[in-house]
Design a protein around this motif. Structure first.
Motif, PDB file in Angstrom:
ATOM      1  N   ASN A  73       3.580  -7.122  16.775  1.00  0.00           N
ATOM      2  CA  ASN A  73       4.604  -7.164  17.809  1.00  0.00           C
ATOM      3  C   ASN A  73       5.716  -6.216  17.367  1.00  0.00           C
ATOM      4  O   ASN A  73       6.359  -6.442  16.344  1.00  0.00           O
ATOM      5  N   PHE A  74       5.929  -5.151  18.121  1.00  0.00           N
ATOM      6  CA  PHE A  74       6.870  -4.109  17.716  1.00  0.00           C
ATOM      7  C   PHE A  74       8.205  -4.191  18.451  1.00  0.00           C
ATOM      8  O   PHE A  74       8.977  -3.228  18.458  1.00  0.00           O
ATOM      9  N   THR A  75       8.517  -5.340  19.040  1.00  0.00           N
ATOM     10  CA  THR A  75       9.749  -5.519  19.804  1.00  0.00           C
ATOM     11  C   THR A  75      10.995  -5.197  18.985  1.00  0.00           C
ATOM     12  O   THR A  75      11.948  -4.631  19.501  1.00  0.00           O
ATOM     13  N   ASP A  78      12.158   0.438  17.009  1.00  0.00           N
ATOM     14  CA  ASP A  78      12.312   1.484  18.016  1.00  0.00           C
ATOM     15  C   ASP A  78      11.115   2.430  18.055  1.00  0.00           C
ATOM     16  O   ASP A  78      10.758   2.934  19.112  1.00  0.00           O
ATOM     17  N   HIS A  79      10.559   2.692  16.897  1.00  0.00           N
ATOM     18  CA  HIS A  79       9.463   3.664  16.797  1.00  0.00           C
ATOM     19  C   HIS A  79       8.544   3.195  15.673  1.00  0.00           C
ATOM     20  O   HIS A  79       9.024   2.792  14.605  1.00  0.00           O
ATOM     21  N   TYR A 118       8.109   2.062  10.305  1.00  0.00           N
ATOM     22  CA  TYR A 118       8.857   1.432  11.381  1.00  0.00           C
ATOM     23  C   TYR A 118      10.281   1.996  11.350  1.00  0.00           C
ATOM     24  O   TYR A 118      10.917   2.008  10.302  1.00  0.00           O
ATOM     25  N   LYS A 150       4.330   2.806  18.787  1.00  0.00           N
ATOM     26  CA  LYS A 150       5.456   2.619  19.719  1.00  0.00           C
ATOM     27  C   LYS A 150       6.326   3.865  19.611  1.00  0.00           C
ATOM     28  O   LYS A 150       6.697   4.271  18.509  1.00  0.00           O
ATOM     29  N   ARG A 151       6.632   4.466  20.715  1.00  0.00           N
ATOM     30  CA  ARG A 151       7.409   5.709  20.725  1.00  0.00           C
ATOM     31  C   ARG A 151       8.848   5.448  21.154  1.00  0.00           C
ATOM     32  O   ARG A 151       9.101   4.783  22.150  1.00  0.00           O
TER      33      ARG A 151
END
Length: 154
Positions: A73-75, A78-79, A118, A150-151
């Motif tokens: 979960n990358f919530t 930001d990247h 991250y 995640k970009r």
């Protein structure tokens, strides 16, 4: 092994590398257009990690894992980007740019590793006191291409 690092670097980058890396960080292919966009450059035995602030402040949590990261979960980030790194020397380093000052050095088993970076609080990077920070995880895994999970869209 888990470490918290604080250091200064220039050119909005630092390196994670095999002590005897053959990669050329000055190569025109290292910081290609896609590497800049992905915030991660790749050469033989070296990864260039792009930071957002232009003051050269790096706050970084670094961890060697026994198996693949459990974070899916990358919530809170930001990247998120990952790539492979091969270790030949048994020594892993984090070094600054451009002086190659060793900020961290540890023994590590030779082999292929996956590195996930991250990036956190990137939208504060241009404030008076930037609060961007970075988390790096590394674990043994067969080679695969760079992948953005995640970009960051600024």
């Amino acid at each position: 092994m888990k470490l918290n690092l604080k250091f200064a670097t220039d050119y909005r980058q630092f390196y994670l590398n095999d002590k005897n890396a053959n990669g050329n960080t000055g190569s025109e292919n290292f910081w290609s257009e896609s590497a800049f966009a992905d915030k991660l450059a790749i050469e033989d035995g070296v990864l260039g990690i792009g930071i957002e602030n232009d003051e050269g402040k790096v706050e970084c949590e670094f961890e060697i894992l026994n198996s693949k990261s459990l974070i899916d979960n990358f919530t809170d980030f930001d990247h998120v980007v990952e790539a492979s790194l091969k270790i030949h020397s048994g020594i892993l380093q984090i070094i600054d740019c451009p002086y190659s000052e060793v900020e961290m050095e540890t023994e590590i088993e030779n082999g292929e590793y996956r590195v996930r970076v991250y990036s956190i609080n990137l939208n504060t990077a241009y404030e008076e006191n930037p609060k961007d920070s970075y988390k790096i995880e590394i674990w043994k895994e067969a080679y695969s291409d760079r992948k953005v999970l995640k970009r960051f869209e600024d």
